[in-house]
Enzyme design. Structure first.
Site, PDB file in Angstrom:
ATOM      1  CE  LYS A   1      66.216  24.944   3.507  1.00 29.11           C
ATOM      2  NZ  LYS A   1      66.414  25.602   2.244  1.00 29.11           N
ATOM      3  CB  CYS A   2      64.868  31.025   8.468  1.00 25.93           C
ATOM      4  SG  CYS A   2      64.264  32.308   9.563  1.00 25.93           S
ATOM      5  N   PRO A   3      65.616  29.815  11.525  1.00 28.18           N
ATOM      6  CG  PRO A   3      65.266  30.133  13.859  1.00 28.18           C
ATOM      7  CD  PRO A   3      64.930  29.200  12.683  1.00 28.18           C
TER       8      PRO A   3
END
Length: 81
Positions: free
Chosen positions: A12-14
């Site tokens: 997932k981000c980042p």
């Protein structure tokens, strides 16, 4: 031309951006990096990052299906000179 591949499926981000930046920083100008992600947010993340990045340009983005039938997002970046 060699295309480096970076698989960040499941991250997932980042994390996809962080890993892509690390790869890009180690590449020579003109080399291409293809990042495969499963996070739909990575599309906007890579667009935003590429606008600010001095080291990479976003050449292409596409959606595909991986070998398990899962939707993936492919981001193609080129190392700037």
């Amino acid at each position: 031309m060699t295309v480096r591949k970076l698989d960040v499926r499941g991250a997932k981000c980042p994390i996809p951006i962080v890993k892509a930046k690390k790869e890009i920083d180690a590449m020579a100008p003109g080399e291409v990096l293809e990042v495969t992600a499963t996070d739909p947010g990575s599309v906007a993340d890579f667009q935003g990052w590429a606008k600010m990045a001095k080291t990479a340009v976003l050449k292409e983005q596409r959606t595909a299906m991986d070998e398990t039938g899962r939707e993936v997002y492919v981001h193609v970046l080129e190392r700037r000179g």
